[in-house]
Scaffold this motif. Structure first.
Motif, PDB file in Angstrom:
ATOM      1  N   GLU A 150       0.840  -1.189   0.000  1.00 17.17           N
ATOM      2  CA  GLU A 150       0.000   0.000   0.000  1.00 17.17           C
ATOM      3  C   GLU A 150       0.875   1.239   0.000  1.00 17.17           C
ATOM      4  OE1 GLU A 150      -3.096   2.055   3.040  1.00 17.17           O
ATOM      5  OE2 GLU A 150      -3.360  -0.079   2.719  1.00 17.17           O
ATOM      6  N   ALA A 151       0.497   2.233  -0.794  1.00 10.25           N
ATOM      7  CA  ALA A 151       1.225   3.497  -0.838  1.00 10.25           C
ATOM      8  C   ALA A 151       0.226   4.617  -1.088  1.00 10.25           C
ATOM      9  CB  ALA A 151       2.291   3.478  -1.930  1.00 10.25           C
ATOM     10  N   GLU A 152       0.344   5.674  -0.326  1.00  7.48           N
ATOM     11  CA  GLU A 152      -0.537   6.830  -0.452  1.00  7.48           C
ATOM     12  C   GLU A 152      -2.008   6.438  -0.404  1.00  7.48           C
ATOM     13  OE1 GLU A 152       0.554   9.326  -3.750  1.00  7.48           O
ATOM     14  OE2 GLU A 152       2.669   9.188  -3.265  1.00  7.48           O
ATOM     15  N   ARG A 199      17.281   2.952 -20.079  1.00  9.45           N
ATOM     16  CA  ARG A 199      16.996   4.006 -19.118  1.00  9.45           C
ATOM     17  C   ARG A 199      16.924   3.402 -17.715  1.00  9.45           C
ATOM     18  NH1 ARG A 199      11.824   6.561 -21.653  1.00  9.45           N
ATOM     19  NH2 ARG A 199      12.409   8.530 -20.732  1.00  9.45           N
ATOM     20  N   SER A 200      17.300   4.182 -16.746  1.00  7.56           N
ATOM     21  CA  SER A 200      17.282   3.679 -15.373  1.00  7.56           C
ATOM     22  C   SER A 200      15.999   4.116 -14.673  1.00  7.56           C
ATOM     23  CB  SER A 200      18.510   4.177 -14.616  1.00  7.56           C
ATOM     24  OG  SER A 200      18.564   5.587 -14.671  1.00  7.56           O
ATOM     25  N   HIS A 201      14.881   3.773 -15.303  1.00 10.25           N
ATOM     26  CA  HIS A 201      13.570   4.090 -14.756  1.00 10.25           C
ATOM     27  C   HIS A 201      12.645   2.892 -14.926  1.00 10.25           C
ATOM     28  CE1 HIS A 201      15.200   8.108 -15.297  1.00 10.25           C
ATOM     29  NE2 HIS A 201      14.332   8.497 -14.393  1.00 10.25           N
ATOM     30  N   PHE A 202      11.473   2.988 -14.344  1.00 12.05           N
ATOM     31  CA  PHE A 202      10.473   1.940 -14.459  1.00 12.05           C
ATOM     32  C   PHE A 202       9.322   2.444 -15.303  1.00 12.05           C
ATOM     33  CE2 PHE A 202      12.826   1.039 -10.696  1.00 12.05           C
ATOM     34  CZ  PHE A 202      12.927  -0.339 -10.686  1.00 12.05           C
ATOM     35  N   GLU A 203       8.673   1.543 -16.022  1.00 15.24           N
ATOM     36  CA  GLU A 203       7.491   1.938 -16.762  1.00 15.24           C
ATOM     37  C   GLU A 203       6.316   1.088 -16.313  1.00 15.24           C
ATOM     38  OE1 GLU A 203       8.729   1.471 -20.813  1.00 15.24           O
ATOM     39  OE2 GLU A 203       8.189  -0.634 -20.869  1.00 15.24           O
ATOM     40  N   ALA A 204       5.138   1.692 -16.384  1.00 14.58           N
ATOM     41  CA  ALA A 204       3.912   1.011 -15.976  1.00 14.58           C
ATOM     42  C   ALA A 204       3.023   0.826 -17.190  1.00 14.58           C
ATOM     43  CB  ALA A 204       3.191   1.822 -14.912  1.00 14.58           C
ATOM     44  N   ALA A 245       9.910   1.706  -8.685  1.00  9.00           N
ATOM     45  CA  ALA A 245       8.878   0.705  -8.942  1.00  9.00           C
ATOM     46  C   ALA A 245       7.590   1.035  -8.168  1.00  9.00           C
ATOM     47  CB  ALA A 245       9.389  -0.687  -8.546  1.00  9.00           C
ATOM     48  N   VAL A 246       7.725   1.545  -6.958  1.00 13.36           N
ATOM     49  CA  VAL A 246       6.536   1.890  -6.152  1.00 13.36           C
ATOM     50  C   VAL A 246       5.744   2.997  -6.833  1.00 13.36           C
ATOM     51  CG1 VAL A 246       5.724   2.801  -3.942  1.00 13.36           C
ATOM     52  CG2 VAL A 246       7.545   1.103  -3.987  1.00 13.36           C
ATOM     53  N   GLU A 247       6.446   4.015  -7.355  1.00 12.95           N
ATOM     54  CA  GLU A 247       5.733   5.088  -8.059  1.00 12.95           C
ATOM     55  C   GLU A 247       5.007   4.539  -9.280  1.00 12.95           C
ATOM     56  OE1 GLU A 247       8.400   8.240  -9.102  1.00 12.95           O
ATOM     57  OE2 GLU A 247       8.980   8.599  -7.023  1.00 12.95           O
TER      58      GLU A 247
END
Length: 121
Positions: free
Chosen positions: A73-75, A99-104, A117-119
Motif C-alpha cells: 500500500e502506498a498513499e 533508461r534507469s527508470h520503471f514503466e507502468a 517501482a513503487v511510483e
C-alpha cells in the motif's frame, strides 16, 4: 538522488579501476556508454548523462537488481503485487532503451515512466 535510489533498490554497483570507476561504463564524448558481453553476445545498454547512471543500468541488466521490500500500500492505494515480475509489482518493469527508470502498463496501455517501482505501481 541517484545514490538514494541505488540504496533503496538494493543495487550493487560494479566498481572498476578505469576512467569512469565502473565496470563496462566508458566515456563516449560528453556522455557515458554501457556495453557488456553475456550469453555469447555483446549487449548495448545505451548512453547516459553520468557514469553512475550507466553503472545503475548495468547493475540492473546483469541481474544485480534486488527489488526493495515490496510495499502493498502506498498513499492510501492498494498496489498489485507480483511474484513473477522482477519489480515485485504487476504491470511494472524496467523501462526499455537502457533508461534507469520503471514503466507502468495496464494491458496494452502505456501509463508512463517513473523513478521507482513503487511510483510506477
Amino acid at each position: 538522488v541517484v545514490r538514494a535510489s541505488v540504496a533503496a533498490e538494493g543495487l550493487q554497483l560494479h566498481l572498476a579501476d578505469n576512467e569512469t570507476g565502473y565496470l563496462n561504463v566508458t566515456k563516449s564524448g560528453s556522455r557515458f556508454q554501457v556495453m557488456y558481453r553475456a550469453g555469447g553476445g555483446q549487449h548495448y545498454l545505451g548512453r547516459f548523462d553520468t557514469a553512475i547512471d550507466g553503472a545503475v543500468a548495468y547493475a540492473r541488466a546483469v541481474g544485480e537488481y534486488k527489488p526493495p521490500a515490496v510495499v502493498a500500500e502506498a498513499e492510501g492505494l492498494t498496489l498489485h503485487l507480483s511474484s513473477t515480475n522482477s519489480s515485485g509489482y504487476r504491470g511494472v518493469g524496467l523501462a526499455s532503451g537502457g533508461r534507469s527508470h520503471f514503466e507502468a502498463k495496464y494491458k496494452t496501455k502505456f501509463l508512463g515512466t517513473f523513478a521507482t517501482a513503487v511510483e510506477a505501481a
